[in-house]
Design an enzyme around this catalytic site. Structure first.
Site, mmCIF file in Angstrom:
data_model
loop_
_atom_site.group_PDB
_atom_site.id
_atom_site.type_symbol
_atom_site.label_atom_id
_atom_site.label_comp_id
_atom_site.label_asym_id
_atom_site.label_seq_id
_atom_site.Cartn_x
_atom_site.Cartn_y
_atom_site.Cartn_z
ATOM 1 N N ASP A 52 0.853 -1.178 0.000
ATOM 2 C CA ASP A 52 0.000 0.000 0.000
ATOM 3 C C ASP A 52 0.902 1.244 0.000
ATOM 4 O OD1 ASP A 52 -2.285 1.649 0.464
ATOM 5 O OD2 ASP A 52 -1.882 1.575 2.619
ATOM 6 N N ARG A 53 0.397 2.373 -0.494
ATOM 7 C CA ARG A 53 1.250 3.558 -0.584
ATOM 8 C C ARG A 53 1.128 4.443 0.668
ATOM 9 N NH1 ARG A 53 -0.110 8.533 -4.500
ATOM 10 N NH2 ARG A 53 -0.959 9.295 -2.526
ATOM 11 N N ASP A 54 -0.072 5.025 0.866
ATOM 12 C CA ASP A 54 -0.231 6.015 1.948
ATOM 13 C C ASP A 54 -0.194 5.346 3.323
ATOM 14 O OD1 ASP A 54 -0.553 8.156 0.096
ATOM 15 O OD2 ASP A 54 -2.616 7.513 -0.233
ATOM 16 N N ASP A 58 -1.750 -0.580 5.888
ATOM 17 C CA ASP A 58 -2.027 -0.021 7.221
ATOM 18 C C ASP A 58 -3.516 -0.031 7.553
ATOM 19 O OD1 ASP A 58 -2.645 2.037 5.361
ATOM 20 O OD2 ASP A 58 -2.309 3.586 6.875
ATOM 21 N N TYR A 99 -5.677 12.264 1.367
ATOM 22 C CA TYR A 99 -5.843 12.721 -0.022
ATOM 23 C C TYR A 99 -4.667 13.571 -0.496
ATOM 24 C CZ TYR A 99 -10.563 11.135 0.879
ATOM 25 O OH TYR A 99 -11.644 10.388 1.224
HETATM 26 MG MG LIG Z 1 -2.822 3.187 3.528
#
Ligand SMILES: [Mg+2]
Length: 205
Positions: free
Chosen positions: A8-10, A133, A19
């Protein structure tokens, strides 16, 4: 067939800022570039799988997302690390931008993005991992047949509490951060059996 760490990135590679629509607000989480580099050196592929409903919500364009991803790849490259691919879902069922407003099969927890990435990179999902996460990342791993690993960066601590208090798909491992997750994966890969037993990390918040 290849094996991969889907990530996952964020809140995992980059700081969770809600965002992210401006490349100047992009910050890598400490140790995440080192973690990506460890995967690069291990012979596994590493591919980002990210929900970006900010596009459907009209907060930023796909073009801006491309700028953000180029900057992220530059920051990783500065530390000798690279991603083998970045796959994103721009949709949301309640989006304000008509072209992206839909019930899709690629927004996590749906497994469509991961499955597509696996096909395009000849990856055996059943011997691969998804590090995220959120519960939706763990559920996505479960649906795809990969091992899910929850990190405690980003939303991870709150999400762990929710996972522990409900009958939800459980992570194979709970990691402090992406580097911890990658170290566990590499240990499991070389031993050919699960590394450390699943352990739950207490949340003090
Ligand atoms: Mg995330």
């Amino acid at each position: 067939m290849e094996r991969a760490v889907f990530v996952d990135r964020d809140g995992v590679i980059s700081e969770e800022v809600g965002y992210l629509g401006d490349r100047d607000h992009l910050r890598l989480i400490p140790n995440s570039a080192e973690a990506v580099k460890l995967v690069n050196q291990s012979g596994l592929k590493i591919i980002a799988i990210t929900n970006q409903s900010g596009i459907a919500r009209g907060y930023f364009s796909e073009e801006m997302l491309g700028h953000i991803h180029r900057k992220m790849e530059q920051l990783l490259s500065d530390q000798g690390a690279f991603l083998d691919g970045i796959y994103y879902c721009p949709h949301h069922p309640e989006g304000t931008v008509e072209a992206y407003r839909m019930e899709c099969d690629c927004r996590k927890p749906a497994a469509g993005l991961l499955t597509r990435a696996a096909q395009e990179h000849s990856i055996d999902v059943s011997s691969s991992y998804l590090v995220g996460d959120k519960r939706t990342d763990i559920e996505c791993a479960h649906r795809a047949g990969a091992q899910g690993i929850l990190v405690l960066t980003g939303y991870g601590k709150d999400e762990l509490r929710k996972i522990n208090s409900a009958a939800l798909a459980q992570p194979a491992y709970v990691a402090a951060d992406l580097r911890d997750a990658v170290q566990w994966i590499i240990k499991e890969k070389t031993s050919g059996k699960p590394g450390d037993p699943h352990h739950k990390i207490e949340c003090n918040r």
